[in-house]
Scaffold this motif. Structure first.
Motif, mmCIF file in Angstrom:
data_model
loop_
_atom_site.group_PDB
_atom_site.id
_atom_site.type_symbol
_atom_site.label_atom_id
_atom_site.label_comp_id
_atom_site.label_asym_id
_atom_site.label_seq_id
_atom_site.Cartn_x
_atom_site.Cartn_y
_atom_site.Cartn_z
ATOM 1 N N ASN A 1 0.827 -1.213 0.000
ATOM 2 C CA ASN A 1 0.000 0.000 0.000
ATOM 3 C C ASN A 1 0.856 1.256 0.000
ATOM 4 O O ASN A 1 0.581 2.210 -0.720
ATOM 5 N N GLY B 1 -8.497 -4.720 -2.645
ATOM 6 C CA GLY B 1 -9.210 -4.001 -1.602
ATOM 7 C C GLY B 1 -9.533 -4.864 -0.397
ATOM 8 O O GLY B 1 -10.534 -4.671 0.276
ATOM 9 N N THR C 1 -11.304 -0.343 -2.860
ATOM 10 C CA THR C 1 -9.991 -0.064 -3.446
ATOM 11 C C THR C 1 -10.061 1.179 -4.322
ATOM 12 O O THR C 1 -11.128 1.521 -4.828
ATOM 13 N N SER C 2 -8.940 1.833 -4.474
ATOM 14 C CA SER C 2 -8.873 2.941 -5.421
ATOM 15 C C SER C 2 -8.124 2.510 -6.679
ATOM 16 O O SER C 2 -7.860 3.316 -7.552
ATOM 17 N N LYS C 3 -7.782 1.217 -6.759
ATOM 18 C CA LYS C 3 -6.811 0.822 -7.788
ATOM 19 C C LYS C 3 -7.404 0.229 -9.047
ATOM 20 O O LYS C 3 -6.794 0.288 -10.105
HETATM 21 P P1 ADP Z 1 -5.841 -2.480 -2.205
HETATM 22 O O1 ADP Z 1 -4.429 -2.126 -1.916
HETATM 23 O O2 ADP Z 1 -5.973 -3.815 -2.817
HETATM 24 O O3 ADP Z 1 -6.568 -1.427 -2.949
HETATM 25 P P2 ADP Z 1 -6.165 -2.303 0.678
HETATM 26 O O4 ADP Z 1 -7.205 -2.868 1.576
HETATM 27 O O5 ADP Z 1 -4.785 -2.697 0.908
HETATM 28 O O6 ADP Z 1 -6.621 -2.622 -0.809
HETATM 29 O O7 ADP Z 1 -6.284 -0.736 0.746
HETATM 30 C C1 ADP Z 1 -7.510 -0.097 0.477
HETATM 31 C C2 ADP Z 1 -7.297 1.299 -0.088
HETATM 32 O O8 ADP Z 1 -6.762 2.151 0.925
HETATM 33 C C3 ADP Z 1 -6.294 1.364 -1.213
HETATM 34 O O9 ADP Z 1 -6.895 1.098 -2.460
HETATM 35 C C4 ADP Z 1 -5.789 2.793 -1.129
HETATM 36 O O10 ADP Z 1 -6.640 3.664 -1.807
HETATM 37 C C5 ADP Z 1 -5.906 3.119 0.356
HETATM 38 N N1 ADP Z 1 -4.601 3.042 1.029
HETATM 39 C C6 ADP Z 1 -4.168 2.064 1.848
HETATM 40 N N2 ADP Z 1 -2.937 2.327 2.317
HETATM 41 C C7 ADP Z 1 -2.558 3.491 1.768
HETATM 42 C C8 ADP Z 1 -1.360 4.303 1.845
HETATM 43 N N3 ADP Z 1 -0.299 3.942 2.588
HETATM 44 N N4 ADP Z 1 -1.347 5.453 1.141
HETATM 45 C C9 ADP Z 1 -2.407 5.839 0.384
HETATM 46 N N5 ADP Z 1 -3.536 5.116 0.271
HETATM 47 C C10 ADP Z 1 -3.630 3.961 0.945
#
Ligand code: ADP
Ligand code: MG
Length: 578
Positions: free
Chosen positions: A56, A119, A100-102
């Motif tokens: 992340n 996510g 997720t934002s991805k």
């Molecule tokens: P993923 O990485 O698969 O999208 P996660 O559960 O790990 O899902 O994280 C959810 C969302 O939280 C991410 O899509 C991101 O937008 C945000 N996020 C998590 N950690 C960070 C970080 N260190 N910096 C910026 N955004 C973060």
């Protein structure tokens, strides 16, 4: 060599995810998309938390990441970055499943450039620990989210610098069944360190700082790939590591490796990274082994870090919950490319210096190798064994260095003086190595057996014969089935007298048959060789030493050194004469 870069990712194939992370917002994936994502337990032990939090942080486009853990991550894991941060309104979404934002749609997986996409990590972590996420889009903003073991989410305002800090405490505290499976803090810490190392190797342009338990803080400044690998590699490899780069169609390869004189007896020195993720891929590590196999004796494996970057459309990471395994399109073409690049890189190492004749291209021990009591020997003047000659240019005639045989000690080691150095040579290992090379190059010189060797054909032998017929042909063993027996009628001439050993080899149960050819040569070479406790006459010993000193690779087929070398300078130092 590439130069260190700070903020821009080194790869042209990875620019999207980190270019403007702050502009991307979090949303819960549509159910049909969520269902297409490989499900599975992402968080099983602390190292998985370290991996997910680092993913992340890296997806947020940071310059610097700091990692901290206590009690191997069981009590605390904290990862801070100075990346884009999380939008304050999105913060509560971040801990929801499939948020997720991805990615938005399944098609986005085709052009995936981020490490995360499911996510799932933060929601899984929130359910099994006490979690805090402190994030700001800009210096001076900031919100802090807290969830205790899957309980309600609380958010407060708290200013901080741009970036995100995630703190995970008391993993599995209220889940005794899961906590029971945790190992000691020490071994969890080892696994966490591996996660950390894998991420630091994948992103050399990012600064990594580690505070692990009570150990002093370690900083890995932004570096070139080669420097970053050096920072984590065994220090004895340090200066000898080298980098090669190549591109082909949809693949870019960078590889850091040690010359083939350095080897291990297991495959742990081969590490494969694909699009900056460490993966486990048998085909790719075998492609590396094939390349080194021409230059390393059987049973030994190289030190090689393979960094591949593929067009995301050519690879599918959505098959394994931890993204440890991948599906590559046209894997055979990719493997061939890897082997070709490495082989081309290794081959000229056999043949480089016109003044010295054929030279195994290692620095001589006195050039920069740390002065230790004794050093591994690297012959400066060698003639190539014929198997190496096939792939290299013809050797120059090399002046024969003077050799004075001094005697045998402990009924195993031959002692000699040569070019101002004292050598202690393991007679068995040396002989074994010579025989190994002989067997490999003279497999075609076969001899019919007057009395054929008959091996009872139990199911295991039959299976072995069926699976390895071609390999046996290659090493010079010819056999046929005759009723309930396997009948060997021809063997390499060099193997005369080794029939009982061959019979044992054919009958032995074995699981892993990957390196069978090498194992075969190594085993037969071992049987052909002078043993410990065997006395050698001075002429025989001198002949053996001369042959051994002309080898390009002073290691036995099992990877052990053939000799150690003590220079006059070392003796002077030991006796306090300098
Ligand atoms: P993923 O990485 O698969 O999208 P996660 O559960 O790990 O899902 O994280 C959810 C969302 O939280 C991410 O899509 C991101 O937008 C945000 N996020 C998590 N950690 C960070 C970080 N260190 N910096 C910026 N955004 C973060
Ligand atoms: Mg993630």
């Amino acid at each position: 060599m590439e130069s260190p870069r700070r903020s821009s990712p080194t790869s042209p194939l990875r620019s999207g995810s980190t270019s403007d992370p702050a502009s991307r917002r979090i949303h819960v994936l549509r159910e049909d998309v969520a269902r297409k994502i490989a499900a599975g337990e992402v968080i099983d032990r602390p190292y998985a938390v370290v991996r997910e939090l680092l993913d992340n942080a890296l997806d947020a486009g940071p310059r610097r990441i700091q990692v901290e853990w206590e009690n191997g991550g069981i009590d605390l894991i904290r990862v801070s970055d100075d990346g884009g941060g999380i939008h304050p309104e999105d913060l509560p979404l971040a801990v929801l499943p499939h948020a997720t934002s991805k990615i938005e749609s399944e098609q986005d997986l085709e052009s995936l450039k981020s490490l995360g996409f499911r996510g799932e990590a933060l929601s899984s972590i929130a359910a099994v620990s006490s979690l805090q996420i402190h994030s700001a889009l800009q210096n001076g903003d900031g919100r802090l989210l807290t969830v205790q073991h899957g309980g309600p989410v609380r958010i407060t305002e708290q200013a901080r610098a741009r970036g995100t800090t995630v703190t995970v405490r008391d993993l599995f505290l209220d889940l005794p069944a899961r906590r029971k499976f945790l190992k000691s803090g020490r071994s969890e810490a080892l696994a966490c360190r591996r996660s950390f190392e894998e991420k630091a190797l994948g992103f050399p342009e990012v600064e990594f700082v580690l505070r692990a338990d009570q150990a002093p803080t370690r900083t890995y400044p932004p570096a070139s790939l080669l420097e970053r690998v050096r920072a984590f590699a065994d220090p004895s490899l340090g200066a000898d590591l080298q980098l090669t780069e190549s591109t082909w169609e949809w693949a870019r390869l960078r590889c850091v490796f040690a010359p083939p004189t350095f080897s291990r007896r297991d495959r742990a020195g081969i590490q494969v990274f694909l699009n900056r993720r460490r993966i486990v891929d048998f085909g790719l590590s075998q492609a590396v082994q094939f390349a080194f196999g021409d230059f390393q004796p059987g049973g030994s494996f190289p030190y090689c870090w393979l960094f591949l970057e593929l067009d995301p459309a050519q690879v599918d990471f959505n098959i394994h919950p931890a993204k440890r395994e991948v599906r590559i399109r046209r894997p055979d073409a990719l493997h061939a490319f890897v082997t070709r690049v490495l082989r081309d890189e290794l081959r000229p190492l056999y043949h480089r210096s016109p003044e010295l004749g054929d030279v195994w291209p290692l620095r001589k021990p006195e050039e920069g190798r740390p002065a230790t009591g004794s050093t591994m020997a690297y012959p400066t003047t060698v003639s190539l064994p014929s198997w190496a000659r096939e792939t290299a240019a013809p050797p120059h005639p090399a002046p024969r260095p003077s050799l004075r045989y001094l005697g045998q000690i402990f009924r195993l080691y031959l002692v000699a003086e040569r070019e101002g150095r004292l050598y202690v040579v393991d007679q068995h290992a040396a002989h074994e190595r010579l025989n190994f090379d002989r067997l490999r190059t003279r497999a075609h010189e076969r001899q019919p057996l007057l009395v054929p060797l008959e091996v009872p054909l139990d199911p295991e032998v039959r299976e072995f014969w069926e699976a390895n017929r071609e390999m046996l042909e290659r090493v010079g063993v010819r056999a046929h089935l005759d009723g309930a027996r396997l009948v060997v009628h021809e063997i390499p001439a060099l193997m005369r007298g080794l029939e009982p050993d061959l019979a044992r080899f054919l009958q032995e149960p074995r699981g892993d048959t990957r390196d069978l050819e090498r194992e075969f040569y190594a085993r037969m070479a071992c049987r052909m060789s002078v043993k410990a406790n065997q006395e050698l006459g001075p002429e025989e010993a001198t002949r053996l030493l001369e042959e051994v000193f002309s080898l390009p690779e002073p290691r036995c087929p099992h990877g052990r050194p053939l000799w150690i070398e003590i220079t006059e300078a070392t003796l002077e130092r030991l006796f306090g004469r300098t």
